[in-house]
Design an enzyme around this catalytic site. Sequence first.
Site, mmCIF file in Angstrom:
data_model
loop_
_atom_site.group_PDB
_atom_site.id
_atom_site.type_symbol
_atom_site.label_atom_id
_atom_site.label_comp_id
_atom_site.label_asym_id
_atom_site.label_seq_id
_atom_site.Cartn_x
_atom_site.Cartn_y
_atom_site.Cartn_z
ATOM 1 C CD GLU A 1 -77.154 26.393 -8.232
ATOM 2 O OE1 GLU A 1 -77.561 25.245 -7.955
ATOM 3 O OE2 GLU A 1 -76.025 26.619 -8.678
ATOM 4 C CD GLU B 1 -72.591 27.790 -6.749
ATOM 5 O OE1 GLU B 1 -73.258 28.341 -5.855
ATOM 6 O OE2 GLU B 1 -72.768 26.613 -7.105
HETATM 7 C C1 IDC Z 1 -72.463 21.632 -2.789
HETATM 8 C C2 IDC Z 1 -71.194 21.504 -1.976
HETATM 9 C C3 IDC Z 1 -71.230 20.230 -1.188
HETATM 10 C C4 IDC Z 1 -72.498 20.193 -0.340
HETATM 11 C C5 IDC Z 1 -73.726 20.425 -1.183
HETATM 12 C C6 IDC Z 1 -74.949 20.601 -0.295
HETATM 13 O O1 IDC Z 1 -70.081 21.568 -2.826
HETATM 14 O O2 IDC Z 1 -70.097 20.117 -0.363
HETATM 15 O O3 IDC Z 1 -72.610 18.965 0.332
HETATM 16 O O4 IDC Z 1 -73.593 21.592 -1.966
HETATM 17 O O5 IDC Z 1 -76.071 20.237 -0.906
HETATM 18 C C7 IDC Z 1 -74.493 24.158 -6.700
HETATM 19 C C8 IDC Z 1 -74.890 24.769 -5.412
HETATM 20 C C9 IDC Z 1 -73.881 24.510 -4.342
HETATM 21 C C10 IDC Z 1 -73.322 23.112 -4.458
HETATM 22 C C11 IDC Z 1 -72.551 23.019 -5.770
HETATM 23 C C12 IDC Z 1 -71.869 21.691 -6.002
HETATM 24 O O6 IDC Z 1 -75.149 26.146 -5.520
HETATM 25 O O7 IDC Z 1 -74.510 24.689 -3.101
HETATM 26 O O8 IDC Z 1 -72.437 22.899 -3.395
HETATM 27 N N1 IDC Z 1 -73.467 23.308 -6.856
HETATM 28 O O9 IDC Z 1 -72.812 20.660 -6.037
HETATM 29 N N2 IDC Z 1 -75.091 24.282 -7.856
HETATM 30 C C13 IDC Z 1 -74.483 23.509 -8.767
HETATM 31 C C14 IDC Z 1 -73.439 22.875 -8.145
#
Ligand code: IDC
Length: 337
Positions: free
Chosen positions: A171, A258
């Site tokens: 991302e 995702e």
């Molecule tokens: C989130 C995880 C969370 C973790 C965080 C790290 O769910 O547990 O602490 O990242 O920074 C994304 C990202 C993905 C995110 C997810 C939810 O690709 O890494 O995971 N998210 O926030 N993009 C949109 C949402």
Amino acid sequence: MKRIAKWFCFALALVALCACAQAEGGENTPMTPYEIHGALHVADGRLLDQSGAPLQLRGMSTHGLAWFPEYVNEETFRFLRDEWHMSCVRLAMYTEEYGGYCAGGDQEALKALVCKGVDAAAALGMYVIIDWHILSDQDPCVHQEEAIRFFDELARRYADSGNVLYEICNEPNGAGTWERVSEYANAIIPVIRAAAPNSVILVGTPTWSQDVDQALNKPLAFDNIMYTLHFYAGTHKLPLRLKLEKCLKAGLPVFISEFGICDASGNGALDYDSAEAWRELIDAYGLSHMCWNLAHKDESSSILKADCRKLSDWTDDDLNPQGVWMRDWAISRANTP
Ligand code: IDC
């Protein structure tokens, strides 16, 4: 005499046929996704299988490999394949977050985990996405040299594996503009292609992989690539769906590598109405989609409850509401290609 010879040939053919069936695992073993669909390619804005038929990959994304390595194994993937009818697993390897590949994480251990996941998927005839999970690093060029070394090594190792897809930047956001992503992609894609010329490559888009319209305005000059769009149903609604649909109608190949049905933090309440609208769009266009996340973290996007330690055979008692939702959707499509 002629008749005997005829029967002899017939019997011989029958024996050969049976031997073939045995070699393929016997008549009761269903074919794996890879046996059915083989190596993939992209044409006319769609992901196609070896026979040129459109293919919708469905599956789960792991959480950060460094944090939840236990789900990278054949037992778990087999359960997803056989019970949830999923054909693909995404291996999310963070780059910048704590323990990430470019943030002091154990690079050899992380690579070994990625390889374990790819090998498990291959053994089960599933597709697998190697995800270079940039996030707080924003601009993929920040770790471009590391990415080149990583993808060069893995693409050489899996040069002949038609089940491997490469996601070169999860991302991009903030400083990760489309210009920077293009610069990065123009450096990384030739490295992968030098080793694995026919591989399908997924490219993230700006604003946390939501600006597929920027890719439409200025596409990259490579074949067999798809642009990623990510959504979290609680946060991303009609405007993002309209943007996506406009791009799809214009022929842009998009892969949803995702998504979740909670909010973009990965937590919070689930939005079932919004999820339903996304689901309809996904199926109307046959889009591939990977659900975030396969872990038992105490957050609503984790499909397993925080106290669940089972690696497979999950029942309602083990699953979070998003897990139940995902399972039911997955199972409802058991017999659709
Ligand atoms: C989130 C995880 C969370 C973790 C965080 C790290 O769910 O547990 O602490 O990242 O920074 C994304 C990202 C993905 C995110 C997810 C939810 O690709 O890494 O995971 N998210 O926030 N993009 C949109 C949402």
